[in-house]
Design a protein around this motif. Structure first.
Motif, PDB file in Angstrom:
ATOM      1  N   PRO A 112       0.831  -1.207   0.000  1.00 22.25           N
ATOM      2  CA  PRO A 112       0.000   0.000   0.000  1.00 22.25           C
ATOM      3  C   PRO A 112       0.866   1.258   0.000  1.00 22.25           C
ATOM      4  CG  PRO A 112      -0.646  -1.495   1.768  1.00 22.25           C
ATOM      5  CD  PRO A 112       0.589  -2.042   1.153  1.00 22.25           C
ATOM      6  N   PRO A 152       1.979   5.072   0.980  1.00 23.93           N
ATOM      7  CA  PRO A 152       1.849   5.878   2.190  1.00 23.93           C
ATOM      8  C   PRO A 152       0.644   6.822   2.074  1.00 23.93           C
ATOM      9  CG  PRO A 152       4.108   5.885   1.396  1.00 23.93           C
ATOM     10  CD  PRO A 152       3.269   5.236   0.332  1.00 23.93           C
ATOM     11  N   VAL A 153       0.060   7.166   3.212  1.00 23.23           N
ATOM     12  CA  VAL A 153      -1.127   8.014   3.262  1.00 23.23           C
ATOM     13  C   VAL A 153      -0.713   9.417   3.708  1.00 23.23           C
ATOM     14  CG1 VAL A 153      -3.354   8.339   4.410  1.00 23.23           C
ATOM     15  CG2 VAL A 153      -2.579   6.034   3.815  1.00 23.23           C
ATOM     16  N   VAL A 200      -0.991  12.516   5.718  1.00 22.99           N
ATOM     17  CA  VAL A 200      -1.661  12.789   6.983  1.00 22.99           C
ATOM     18  C   VAL A 200      -1.668  14.265   7.350  1.00 22.99           C
ATOM     19  CG1 VAL A 200      -1.330  10.488   7.960  1.00 22.99           C
ATOM     20  CG2 VAL A 200       0.412  12.227   8.331  1.00 22.99           C
ATOM     21  N   TYR A 249       3.622  11.930   5.410  1.00 18.56           N
ATOM     22  CA  TYR A 249       2.974  10.676   5.034  1.00 18.56           C
ATOM     23  C   TYR A 249       3.178   9.646   6.131  1.00 18.56           C
ATOM     24  CZ  TYR A 249       3.199  12.745   0.372  1.00 18.56           C
ATOM     25  OH  TYR A 249       3.073  13.586  -0.698  1.00 18.56           O
ATOM     26  N   GLN A 250       2.188   8.755   6.307  1.00 16.78           N
ATOM     27  CA  GLN A 250       2.338   7.633   7.230  1.00 16.78           C
ATOM     28  C   GLN A 250       2.260   6.337   6.448  1.00 16.78           C
ATOM     29  OE1 GLN A 250      -0.332   7.444  10.559  1.00 16.78           O
ATOM     30  NE2 GLN A 250       1.011   6.023  11.621  1.00 16.78           N
ATOM     31  N   ASP A 251       3.244   5.466   6.676  1.00 15.58           N
ATOM     32  CA  ASP A 251       3.298   4.172   6.014  1.00 15.58           C
ATOM     33  C   ASP A 251       2.522   3.153   6.838  1.00 15.58           C
ATOM     34  OD1 ASP A 251       3.975   2.147   4.272  1.00 15.58           O
ATOM     35  OD2 ASP A 251       6.097   2.639   4.250  1.00 15.58           O
ATOM     36  N   THR A 252       2.265   2.000   6.250  1.00 13.71           N
ATOM     37  CA  THR A 252       1.492   0.960   6.938  1.00 13.71           C
ATOM     38  C   THR A 252       2.211   0.421   8.175  1.00 13.71           C
ATOM     39  OG1 THR A 252       2.404  -0.698   5.438  1.00 13.71           O
ATOM     40  CG2 THR A 252       0.261   0.220   4.869  1.00 13.71           C
TER      41      THR A 252
END
Length: 83
Positions: free
Chosen positions: A20, A22-23, A25, A39-42
């Motif tokens: 996935p 990174p999101v 944030v 960004y936050q990784d899984t």
């Protein structure tokens, strides 16, 4: 000797799943009008990228201080987007 066909290699590659992405944030503005994207990784790690100077940072510790410090000190204007 082992011979592997290109077709079997392609089939194996197609079945693998990408991790996935990174999101995003948070986004912090810099003094010159650029942004520092966080960004936050899984796995819980954070990374940041500055749209001004291009600096990339990564940390395992869940904290925003590294990005806030960069946003406060970066004086580069936003870089043009690649076409």
């Amino acid at each position: 000797m082992t011979v592997t066909s290109i077709a079997s290699f392609a089939a194996a590659s197609a079945s693998s799943v990408s991790p996935p992405a990174p999101v995003l944030v948070s986004t912090l503005p810099t003094g010159a009008g650029a942004d520092v994207h966080i960004y936050q990784d899984t796995d819980g790690s954070l990374s940041s990228e500055c749209t001004g100077c291009g600096e990339y940072a990564w940390t395992l510790r869940i904290t925003r201080e590294f990005a806030q410090e960069h946003a406060a000190t970066c004086l580069r204007r936003p870089r043009p987007m690649a076409a």
